[in-house]
Design a protein around this motif. Structure first.
Motif, PDB file in Angstrom:
ATOM      1  N   VAL A   1      -7.693 -10.781  16.588  1.00 11.18           N
ATOM      2  CA  VAL A   1      -6.853 -11.949  16.844  1.00 11.18           C
ATOM      3  C   VAL A   1      -5.514 -10.795  17.243  1.00 11.18           C
ATOM      4  CG1 VAL A   1      -5.022 -13.468  15.947  1.00 11.18           C
ATOM      5  CG2 VAL A   1      -7.218 -13.693  15.073  1.00 11.18           C
ATOM      6  N   ILE A   2      -5.342  -9.808  17.121  1.00  3.21           N
ATOM      7  CA  ILE A   2      -4.085  -8.899  17.527  1.00  3.21           C
ATOM      8  C   ILE A   2      -4.841  -8.200  19.239  1.00  3.21           C
ATOM      9  CG2 ILE A   2      -3.515  -6.357  17.837  1.00  3.21           C
ATOM     10  CD1 ILE A   2      -3.565  -7.051  14.537  1.00  3.21           C
ATOM     11  N   SER A   3      -6.340  -8.483  19.315  1.00  2.00           N
ATOM     12  CA  SER A   3      -6.532  -7.821  20.729  1.00  2.00           C
ATOM     13  C   SER A   3      -6.626  -8.894  21.852  1.00  2.00           C
ATOM     14  CB  SER A   3      -8.066  -7.402  20.141  1.00  2.00           C
ATOM     15  OG  SER A   3      -8.638  -6.322  19.826  1.00  2.00           O
ATOM     16  N   LEU A   4      -6.668 -10.053  21.080  1.00  2.00           N
ATOM     17  CA  LEU A   4      -7.028 -11.447  22.304  1.00  2.00           C
ATOM     18  C   LEU A   4      -5.538 -11.796  22.236  1.00  2.00           C
ATOM     19  CD1 LEU A   4      -9.583 -13.776  20.643  1.00  2.00           C
ATOM     20  CD2 LEU A   4      -9.378 -11.917  22.343  1.00  2.00           C
ATOM     21  N   PHE A   5      -4.193 -11.452  21.659  1.00  2.00           N
ATOM     22  CA  PHE A   5      -3.140 -11.862  21.251  1.00  2.00           C
ATOM     23  C   PHE A   5      -2.425 -10.400  22.534  1.00  2.00           C
ATOM     24  CE2 PHE A   5       1.247 -10.277  20.832  1.00  2.00           C
ATOM     25  CZ  PHE A   5       1.949 -11.637  20.990  1.00  2.00           C
ATOM     26  N   MET A   6      -2.626  -9.221  22.738  1.00  2.00           N
ATOM     27  CA  MET A   6      -2.692  -8.196  23.305  1.00  2.00           C
ATOM     28  C   MET A   6      -2.543  -8.604  24.370  1.00  2.00           C
ATOM     29  SD  MET A   6      -0.183  -6.145  21.619  1.00  2.00           S
ATOM     30  CE  MET A   6      -0.389  -5.188  22.101  1.00  2.00           C
ATOM     31  N   ALA A   7      -4.224  -8.810  24.971  1.00  2.00           N
ATOM     32  CA  ALA A   7      -4.714  -8.961  26.046  1.00  2.00           C
ATOM     33  C   ALA A   7      -4.297 -10.258  26.857  1.00  2.00           C
ATOM     34  CB  ALA A   7      -5.910  -9.690  25.770  1.00  2.00           C
ATOM     35  N   SER A   8      -3.989 -10.916  26.124  1.00  2.00           N
ATOM     36  CA  SER A   8      -3.630 -12.160  26.688  1.00  2.00           C
ATOM     37  C   SER A   8      -1.543 -11.912  26.986  1.00  2.00           C
ATOM     38  CB  SER A   8      -3.368 -13.111  26.248  1.00  2.00           C
ATOM     39  OG  SER A   8      -2.379 -13.350  24.883  1.00  2.00           O
TER      40      SER A   8
END
Length: 79
Positions: free
Chosen positions: A45-52
């Motif tokens: 979840v954190i990785s996807l948030f940072m990527a977006s």
């Protein structure tokens, strides 16, 4: 933690939770699997948030070019 390592943690946790039937003295393998899955999900979840929300930059190039130069008139004091 990146997306790939998060997926690996989720997979290892699921294997420990659902597929391993061995017992270790003092360690509950099922609980370790659940913890690994939760950490993997949080990392995903954190990785996807940072990527977006990654900042995207644009390079804008402008040139200062004069297309028209006005000639001084008769009443202009400049020579």
């Amino acid at each position: 933690m990146r997306i790939g390592s998060s997926l690996v943690l989720i997979a290892v946790g699921a294997i420990l939770k659902f597929a391993v039937t061995a017992t270790i003295s003092g360690i509950n393998v099922s609980t370790v699997g659940v913890v690994l899955m939760l950490v993997g999900i949080a990392g995903l979840v954190i990785s996807l948030f940072m990527a977006s929300t990654a900042r995207r930059t644009e390079v804008v190039r402008s040139t200062s070019r004069v297309d028209y130069v006005e000639q001084p008139g008769e009443d202009d004091p400049r020579p």
